[in-house]
Motif scaffolding. Structure first.
Motif, PDB file in Angstrom:
ATOM      1  N   THR A  42       0.823  -1.213   0.000  1.00 22.63           N
ATOM      2  CA  THR A  42       0.000   0.000   0.000  1.00 22.63           C
ATOM      3  C   THR A  42       0.855   1.259   0.000  1.00 22.63           C
ATOM      4  O   THR A  42       1.754   1.423   0.834  1.00 22.63           O
ATOM      5  N   PHE A  47      -4.344   5.200  -4.499  1.00 21.29           N
ATOM      6  CA  PHE A  47      -5.610   5.837  -4.155  1.00 21.29           C
ATOM      7  C   PHE A  47      -5.931   6.980  -5.102  1.00 21.29           C
ATOM      8  O   PHE A  47      -5.045   7.648  -5.625  1.00 21.29           O
ATOM      9  N   CYS A  55      -3.997  11.178   1.865  1.00 28.00           N
ATOM     10  CA  CYS A  55      -3.987   9.895   2.580  1.00 28.00           C
ATOM     11  C   CYS A  55      -2.632   9.522   3.162  1.00 28.00           C
ATOM     12  O   CYS A  55      -2.529   8.583   3.966  1.00 28.00           O
ATOM     13  N   LEU A  59      -1.893   6.737   6.335  1.00 25.25           N
ATOM     14  CA  LEU A  59      -1.310   5.467   5.894  1.00 25.25           C
ATOM     15  C   LEU A  59       0.059   5.230   6.529  1.00 25.25           C
ATOM     16  O   LEU A  59       0.438   4.088   6.800  1.00 25.25           O
ATOM     17  N   VAL A 366     -11.426   9.563  -0.805  1.00 27.44           N
ATOM     18  CA  VAL A 366     -10.210   8.754  -0.937  1.00 27.44           C
ATOM     19  C   VAL A 366     -10.670   7.357  -1.338  1.00 27.44           C
ATOM     20  O   VAL A 366     -11.359   6.687  -0.577  1.00 27.44           O
ATOM     21  N   GLY A 368      -9.473   3.598  -2.985  1.00 25.01           N
ATOM     22  CA  GLY A 368      -8.352   2.739  -3.315  1.00 25.01           C
ATOM     23  C   GLY A 368      -8.575   1.915  -4.566  1.00 25.01           C
ATOM     24  O   GLY A 368      -9.694   1.712  -5.016  1.00 25.01           O
ATOM     25  N   ASN A 374      -8.783  -0.390  -0.036  1.00 21.87           N
ATOM     26  CA  ASN A 374      -9.878   0.342   0.599  1.00 21.87           C
ATOM     27  C   ASN A 374     -10.067  -0.069   2.060  1.00 21.87           C
ATOM     28  O   ASN A 374     -10.390   0.771   2.908  1.00 21.87           O
ATOM     29  N   TRP A 377      -7.378   1.750   3.971  1.00 22.07           N
ATOM     30  CA  TRP A 377      -7.758   3.138   4.229  1.00 22.07           C
ATOM     31  C   TRP A 377      -8.741   3.224   5.400  1.00 22.07           C
ATOM     32  O   TRP A 377      -8.669   4.141   6.234  1.00 22.07           O
ATOM     33  N   SER A 380      -6.606   2.728   8.550  1.00 23.23           N
ATOM     34  CA  SER A 380      -5.669   3.850   8.777  1.00 23.23           C
ATOM     35  C   SER A 380      -6.404   5.131   9.168  1.00 23.23           C
ATOM     36  O   SER A 380      -5.993   5.830  10.104  1.00 23.23           O
ATOM     37  N   SER A 381      -7.476   5.454   8.438  1.00 24.62           N
ATOM     38  CA  SER A 381      -8.208   6.678   8.765  1.00 24.62           C
ATOM     39  C   SER A 381      -8.933   6.541  10.114  1.00 24.62           C
ATOM     40  O   SER A 381      -9.024   7.499  10.885  1.00 24.62           O
TER      41      SER A 381
END
Length: 389
Positions: A42, A47, A55, A59, A366, A368, A374, A377, A380-381
């Motif tokens: 990743t 993305f 992002c 990430l 955002v 992926g 995805n 994300w 991570s988010s």
């Protein structure tokens, strides 16, 4: 859940509200039931966003390796399918159970199924001066006052398992911009007259390189009764714009001109020669369609003029087709667009103009590529917001 876990670890009192009766259905159905939970490789380049750098921060602070460590802690066995894509050896339910267990361990309160009826911004409500809470969330069950409100409602994709526009509606209520929305990672359809011949080869797949406006993916292209699907098409669909042509290289590992030169004096028919490199059913259909469009007769290779072979070779490496649309949100894996990243802090996911309001996951602009990005994300988010809510 990821955000709730991190907030709970910090001693915050967290309630998770969900309108669904079953927890994490999108995780359950993903990856053919085995959940492609992340991708080893990743990067921000995987993305699509109005701000491609947004992002990076999240990430970097919660990586695929961090999520792998979490599932290994829970003894979940996994494997790499291809290109860094990681799947559970067992089922997607293992990921759901893991996240639910982590939530339970830090005392998360659940309220599901529960429908949100209204959200009131208390910080702008003059009737409640000095209140410690920023928001009042009114549900069908109760009223909850909270200092932080995290919107993790996903996109419009797969409405049959509960996807809705709630996240975008909340954004509009608070004056948070939403970029244009459209289905992504989705099959493409064609007008009946333009693609009618190819409907007869539904189920045939070819290894091809598909390009659009600088983006290019090489994987299988699958012919369907309505148009095209398969990994390469799903990937390019996230970039494609209605009315524009796609470019397909049908021989990404070969040079058509060299093939024709090698067989220049042969009496082999064009479809029979190409069938040595591509599926026979596809070749027969493609040759019939393409030769008719180019006004070139079907004949032995030795009987073609040089300019005819050049035209055929060009179309083999640059077959241009114009889809009439997509198969829509019902089958799309993701939603392109969402909460404008210019409205959010890339470090915390918090709204720049409404303190305490956070947006995470797919609801944000955002998106992926196919292959576990995805979900990464989402982790991570969620982690990023969970550190500060």
């Amino acid at each position: 859940m990821m955000c709730a876990i991190e907030a709970g670890k910090r001693g915050r009192s967290v309630i998770l509200i969900d309108h669904a009766s079953k927890l994490a259905e999108k995780i359950r159905i993903s990856g053919g039931g085995r959940c492609n939970f992340t991708n080893r490789y990743t990067t921000a380049e995987n993305f699509i966003s109005g701000n491609p750098h947004f992002c990076r921060s999240a990430l970097a602070r919660f990586t695929p390796q961090d999520f792998i460590a979490l599932i290994e802690k829970h003894g979940i066995r996994y494997h790499e399918k291809k290109l860094g894509q990681l799947f559970c050896d067992g089922s997607s339910q293992q990921i759901i159970d893991m996240l639910h267990g982590e939530c339970t361990a830090v005392g998360i309160e659940w309220q599901m199924p529960s429908t949100i009826k209204e959200i009131v911004n208390l910080s702008s409500d003059r009737k409640k001066p000095g209140t410690e809470s920023n928001f009042s969330v009114i549900t069908e069950r109760n009223t909850i006052e909270t200092k932080s409100l995290v919107i993790a409602t996903g996109g419009l994709s797969i409405p049959q398992i509960g996807a809705s526009a709630l996240g975008y509606q909340i954004a509009n209520q608070f004056g948070v911009r939403v970029t244009p929305l459209r289905p992504g990672l989705v099959g493409l359809i064609f007008s009946a007259d333009e693609f009618s011949a190819f409907k007869e080869i539904s189920g045939v797949a070819i290894d091809a390189e598909v390009s659009y406006n600088g983006a290019s993916f090489r994987e299988n292209v699958l012919f369907t009764h309505r148009g095209l699907s398969g990994p390469a098409i799903l990937q390019i669909s996230s970039y494609w714009q209605l009315g524009k042509p796609l470019h397909l290289n049908l021989l990404p590992q070969q040079h058509a001109q060299q093939i024709f030169l090698l067989y220049r004096r042969s009496a082999v028919l064009l479809p029979n020669l190409l069938a040595r490199y591509l599926p026979k059913r596809f070749v027969q259909t493609w040759c019939t369609s393409m030769l008719a469009r180019l006004a070139i007769a079907a004949k032995p290779i030795c009987d073609y003029r040089e300019n005819e072979l050049l035209l055929i070779a060009d179309n083999l490496h640059n077959w241009q087709i114009i889809p009439s649309g997509t198969i829509g949100y019902k089958k799309a894996e993701v939603t392109i667009g969402g909460i404008d990243t210019l409205e959010l802090s890339s470090k915390t996911m918090e709204s720049k103009h409404t303190p305490g309001l956070f947006f995470i996951g797919e609801v944000v602009d955002v998106t992926g590529h196919l292959g576990g990005f995805n979900f990464q994300w989402a982790w991570s988010s969620g982690y990023a917001a969970g550190q500060v809510v």
